[in-house]
Enzyme design. Sequence first.
Site, mmCIF file in Angstrom:
data_model
loop_
_atom_site.group_PDB
_atom_site.id
_atom_site.type_symbol
_atom_site.label_atom_id
_atom_site.label_comp_id
_atom_site.label_asym_id
_atom_site.label_seq_id
_atom_site.Cartn_x
_atom_site.Cartn_y
_atom_site.Cartn_z
ATOM 1 C CG ASP A 1 -1.680 1.179 1.517
ATOM 2 O OD1 ASP A 1 -1.580 2.124 0.709
ATOM 3 O OD2 ASP A 1 -2.423 1.199 2.517
ATOM 4 C CB ALA B 1 -1.110 3.509 -6.634
ATOM 5 C CD GLN C 1 -11.835 5.904 -5.063
ATOM 6 O OE1 GLN C 1 -12.312 5.255 -6.002
ATOM 7 N NE2 GLN C 1 -12.068 7.187 -4.910
ATOM 8 C CE1 TYR D 1 -9.472 9.810 -8.739
ATOM 9 C CE2 TYR D 1 -10.817 11.174 -10.185
ATOM 10 C CZ TYR D 1 -9.767 10.296 -10.001
ATOM 11 O OH TYR D 1 -8.998 9.913 -11.079
ATOM 12 C CG ASN E 1 -14.304 10.422 -18.886
ATOM 13 O OD1 ASN E 1 -14.225 11.636 -18.667
ATOM 14 N ND2 ASN E 1 -15.086 9.627 -18.198
ATOM 15 N N GLY F 1 -21.279 14.682 -7.417
ATOM 16 C CA GLY F 1 -19.972 15.157 -7.884
ATOM 17 C C GLY F 1 -19.723 14.986 -9.376
HETATM 18 N N1 LIG Z 1 -9.295 5.651 -16.108
HETATM 19 C C1 LIG Z 1 -9.543 6.949 -16.228
HETATM 20 O O1 LIG Z 1 -10.439 7.365 -16.967
HETATM 21 C C2 LIG Z 1 -8.712 7.964 -15.475
HETATM 22 C C3 LIG Z 1 -8.962 9.327 -15.695
HETATM 23 C C4 LIG Z 1 -8.208 10.278 -14.986
HETATM 24 C C5 LIG Z 1 -7.213 9.873 -14.126
HETATM 25 N N2 LIG Z 1 -6.994 8.540 -13.925
HETATM 26 C C6 LIG Z 1 -5.950 8.168 -12.978
HETATM 27 O O2 LIG Z 1 -5.067 7.236 -13.578
HETATM 28 C C7 LIG Z 1 -4.583 6.336 -12.594
HETATM 29 C C8 LIG Z 1 -4.817 4.901 -13.011
HETATM 30 O O3 LIG Z 1 -6.216 4.685 -13.142
HETATM 31 P P1 LIG Z 1 -6.837 3.349 -13.748
HETATM 32 O O4 LIG Z 1 -7.976 3.738 -14.606
HETATM 33 O O5 LIG Z 1 -5.768 2.507 -14.301
HETATM 34 O O6 LIG Z 1 -7.465 2.686 -12.431
HETATM 35 P P2 LIG Z 1 -7.250 1.226 -11.811
HETATM 36 O O7 LIG Z 1 -8.193 1.147 -10.662
HETATM 37 O O8 LIG Z 1 -7.344 0.189 -12.860
HETATM 38 O O9 LIG Z 1 -5.759 1.296 -11.291
HETATM 39 C C9 LIG Z 1 -5.382 1.807 -10.041
HETATM 40 C C10 LIG Z 1 -4.396 0.836 -9.429
HETATM 41 O O10 LIG Z 1 -3.915 1.377 -8.196
HETATM 42 C C11 LIG Z 1 -3.892 0.317 -7.231
HETATM 43 N N3 LIG Z 1 -3.990 0.954 -5.910
HETATM 44 C C12 LIG Z 1 -5.038 1.653 -5.386
HETATM 45 N N4 LIG Z 1 -4.730 2.121 -4.170
HETATM 46 C C13 LIG Z 1 -3.463 1.712 -3.915
HETATM 47 C C14 LIG Z 1 -2.580 1.893 -2.814
HETATM 48 N N5 LIG Z 1 -2.943 2.594 -1.727
HETATM 49 N N6 LIG Z 1 -1.351 1.329 -2.871
HETATM 50 C C15 LIG Z 1 -0.960 0.613 -3.966
HETATM 51 N N7 LIG Z 1 -1.749 0.437 -5.039
HETATM 52 C C16 LIG Z 1 -2.987 0.964 -5.010
HETATM 53 C C17 LIG Z 1 -5.075 -0.552 -7.573
HETATM 54 O O11 LIG Z 1 -4.982 -1.855 -7.046
HETATM 55 C C18 LIG Z 1 -5.016 -0.534 -9.105
HETATM 56 O O12 LIG Z 1 -4.196 -1.555 -9.597
HETATM 57 C C19 LIG Z 1 -5.284 6.716 -11.278
HETATM 58 O O13 LIG Z 1 -4.434 7.572 -10.544
HETATM 59 C C20 LIG Z 1 -6.502 7.471 -11.753
HETATM 60 O O14 LIG Z 1 -6.968 8.372 -10.775
HETATM 61 C C21 LIG Z 1 -7.708 7.579 -14.576
#
Ligand SMILES: NC(=O)c1ccc[n+]([C@@H]2O[C@H](COP(=O)([O-])OP(=O)(O)OC[C@H]3O[C@@H](n4cnc5c(N)ncnc54)[C@H](O)[C@@H]3O)[C@@H](O)[C@H]2O)c1
Length: 319
Positions: free
Chosen positions: A53, A75, A77, A142, A170, A273
């Site tokens: 974590d 990483a 939420q 968030y 997105n 939100g």
């Molecule tokens: N998918 C989108 O549309 C989008 C848009 C804007 C920003 N983002 C950002 O991009 C990044 C990746 O997003 P994603 O879509 O791949 O989501 P995802 O949920 O697939 O990936 C996030 C990963 O982080 C890990 N994780 C979460 N909390 C953790 C912690 N405390 N310690 C270690 N690992 C942890 C999860 O297990 C997961 O593997 C994130 O920071 C997200 O906020 C994504």
Amino acid sequence: MKRKALVTGGAGFIGSHLTRRLLKKGWDVLVVDNLTTGFKSNVPEDVEFLEADVSNEKILKELPENGVDVVFHLAAQTSGEISFDNPAYDLKTNCLSTILLLSWCAEKNIDRFIYASSMSIYGDVETLPVKENVFPKPKSFYGIGKMASENYLRLYESYGVNSTALRYFNVYGPGQNMENLRQGMVSIYMAYVSNNEPVIVKGSKDRFRDLIYIDDIISATLAVIDKPVTFGESYNVATGKKTHVHDLINNILEAFTYDPDAYPINYVEGTPGDQFGIYADISKMEKHIGWRPKTENKEGIKKMANWVKNKDEQRLSAE
Ligand SMILES: NC(=O)c1ccc[n+]([C@@H]2O[C@H](COP(=O)([O-])OP(=O)(O)OC[C@H]3O[C@@H](n4cnc5c(N)ncnc54)[C@H](O)[C@@H]3O)[C@@H](O)[C@H]2O)c1
């Protein structure tokens, strides 16, 4: 000499694509992920993997003493909607993680930090397409956490950590989690269609988003690594085009060869939100580093739909 990346969240959707691309480019990669929403199976076998974590101070002691050149902090939420369930958890996992990693970089003289920020920092914007310099008014815990993290990046510049915040819009594409119906507009709607169920839309069909295909996200992320002009900066990573919810659903239905006029769609109350409509001005990325996205929405949706169909066929033939 081989360079080494630390990718947090590397077992997730975007992080696993990034990890595979870095490997292809000859990097060593260490993935740190606690597998809350990610999957160990997303991490290539030849990649070093630490299940931990990143918002827990103790993990800093488990990270390598030296050898890391660049940190990609993904990483998190990742859902605006879910951030309302437990704001304190969101703060810990999305902000404390950023401070801890930045302080670790400062201590170990790691001078490059790339952060996955989000369009959620903007909230509802009066002037569209949105530019990076508008005053952010995030509407979710968030979004607030992502904005706070960007501020921590700026603070750590003075400790010698050169950072770049990429405000992803997105993101969609193969590899997205199709089981999670609370995160990812494209994956949620596509999951209903691929299961032949009515599409449930939380909020108006007239909402609009800037939908960017995963390959373009990865090309943007890699493009900034060695560009000093991007140090200390934040960028919109998007297509610069708006897609309305109803057009997105039509594109998905077409990709699955359903008649958009006949398919059942249920519109229900929106989520807290949620931004009504947003799309990006992407001229800053273009001007600073010449990056532009390549994938049109229809094309990206088709590619993702093909991935979903193959996945479903594989699952059915295995059952
Ligand atoms: N998918 C989108 O549309 C989008 C848009 C804007 C920003 N983002 C950002 O991009 C990044 C990746 O997003 P994603 O879509 O791949 O989501 P995802 O949920 O697939 O990936 C996030 C990963 O982080 C890990 N994780 C979460 N909390 C953790 C912690 N405390 N310690 C270690 N690992 C942890 C999860 O297990 C997961 O593997 C994130 O920071 C997200 O906020 C994504």
